[in-house]
Design a protein around this motif. Structure first.
Motif, PDB file in Angstrom:
ATOM      1  N   GLU A  64       7.918  -1.588   8.053  1.00 41.27           N
ATOM      2  CA  GLU A  64       7.287  -0.303   8.533  1.00 41.27           C
ATOM      3  C   GLU A  64       6.003  -0.067   7.941  1.00 41.27           C
ATOM      4  OE1 GLU A  64       9.702   3.388   7.984  1.00 41.27           O
ATOM      5  OE2 GLU A  64      10.456   3.040   9.879  1.00 41.27           O
ATOM      6  N   ILE A  65       4.939   0.246   8.927  1.00 41.24           N
ATOM      7  CA  ILE A  65       3.566   0.328   8.555  1.00 41.24           C
ATOM      8  C   ILE A  65       2.956   1.560   8.887  1.00 41.24           C
ATOM      9  CG2 ILE A  65       1.439  -0.799   8.398  1.00 41.24           C
ATOM     10  CD1 ILE A  65       2.484  -3.329   9.331  1.00 41.24           C
ATOM     11  N   ASN A  69      -2.873   2.453   8.311  1.00 40.92           N
ATOM     12  CA  ASN A  69      -3.149   1.108   7.464  1.00 40.92           C
ATOM     13  C   ASN A  69      -3.416  -0.085   8.068  1.00 40.92           C
ATOM     14  OD1 ASN A  69      -2.947  -0.323   5.110  1.00 40.92           O
ATOM     15  ND2 ASN A  69      -0.983   0.431   4.293  1.00 40.92           N
ATOM     16  N   ILE A  70      -4.639  -0.163   8.512  1.00 40.09           N
ATOM     17  CA  ILE A  70      -5.031  -1.325   9.205  1.00 40.09           C
ATOM     18  C   ILE A  70      -5.119  -2.525   8.551  1.00 40.09           C
ATOM     19  CG2 ILE A  70      -7.185  -2.228  10.605  1.00 40.09           C
ATOM     20  CD1 ILE A  70      -5.789   0.452  11.587  1.00 40.09           C
ATOM     21  N   MET A  75      -2.483  -7.893   8.135  1.00 39.98           N
ATOM     22  CA  MET A  75      -1.933  -8.912   7.446  1.00 39.98           C
ATOM     23  C   MET A  75      -0.487  -9.079   7.812  1.00 39.98           C
ATOM     24  SD  MET A  75      -0.338  -8.115   3.411  1.00 39.98           S
ATOM     25  CE  MET A  75       0.721  -6.635   4.073  1.00 39.98           C
ATOM     26  N   PHE A  76       0.347  -8.386   8.295  1.00 42.44           N
ATOM     27  CA  PHE A  76       1.601  -8.640   8.832  1.00 42.44           C
ATOM     28  C   PHE A  76       1.430  -9.244  10.214  1.00 42.44           C
ATOM     29  CE2 PHE A  76       3.217  -5.610   5.721  1.00 42.44           C
ATOM     30  CZ  PHE A  76       4.278  -6.456   5.151  1.00 42.44           C
ATOM     31  N   GLY A  89       3.760   8.448  12.811  1.00 42.50           N
ATOM     32  CA  GLY A  89       2.781   7.977  11.940  1.00 42.50           C
ATOM     33  C   GLY A  89       3.044   6.690  11.374  1.00 42.50           C
ATOM     34  N   PHE A  90       4.403   6.096  12.000  1.00 41.34           N
ATOM     35  CA  PHE A  90       4.510   4.678  11.515  1.00 41.34           C
ATOM     36  C   PHE A  90       4.863   3.911  12.772  1.00 41.34           C
ATOM     37  CE2 PHE A  90       5.180   6.933   7.637  1.00 41.34           C
ATOM     38  CZ  PHE A  90       5.026   6.256   6.592  1.00 41.34           C
TER      39      PHE A  90
END
Ligand SMILES: CC(C)(COP(=O)(O)OP(=O)(O)OC[C@H]1O[C@@H](n2cnc3c(N)ncnc32)[C@H](O)[C@@H]1OP(=O)(O)O)[C@@H](O)C(=O)NCCC(=O)NCCS
Length: 98
Positions: A64-65, A69-70, A75-76, A89-90
């Motif tokens: 969950e991001i 959080n760019i 990265m993922f 928000g996620f």
């Protein structure tokens, strides 16, 4: 389970894995602040995923991001995760799905 990344002979970050329902491994990453800003997290995560696939027969991963959080989203996604599900928000991202 926690794998520790090394860079230039020093521990630089951690990748956590927790086996959730249906054999999906929940994943999170934390790079030591001194090593951030150098795009080190994607290769560290990629190495950790390979280790889990080879040594733990892991096939499915999720995370969950936070939408803001760019760096984490990049990265993922660079490690093959795709966006599958929103929550306030996620976003939930998974890999190993067909
Ligand atoms: C998320 C994290 C692992 C990324 O570390 P990193 O590899 O050093 O990432 P970088 O700072 O090199 O940034 C990678 C990319 O994101 C971009 N980026 C970073 N911060 C950004 C921001 N605030 N806004 C937009 N883009 C941003 C960079 O420009 C770079 O893009 P590019 O590769 O296309 O040029 C690290 O910041 C961290 O450990 N954060 C705390 C824990 C966390 O949030 N973990 C993820 C949730 S599990």
């Amino acid at each position: 389970m926690c794998l520790i990344g090394e860079c230039e002979g020093e521990p630089c970050g951690v990748v956590w894995f927790r086996k959730g329902r249906s054999g999906v491994w929940e994943t999170s990453v934390n790079l030591s602040p001194a090593f951030r800003g150098r795009k080190l997290s994607a290769p560290m995560l990629a190495a950790a995923l390979s280790w889990m696939r080879e040594r733990r027969d892991a096939k499915y991963f999720s995370t969950e991001i936070q939408d803001t959080n760019i760096a984490s989203i990049k990265m993922f996604e660079r490690c093959g995760f795709v966006y599958v599900h929103p929550s306030p928000g996620f976003g939930t991202y998974c890999t190993g799905l067909k």
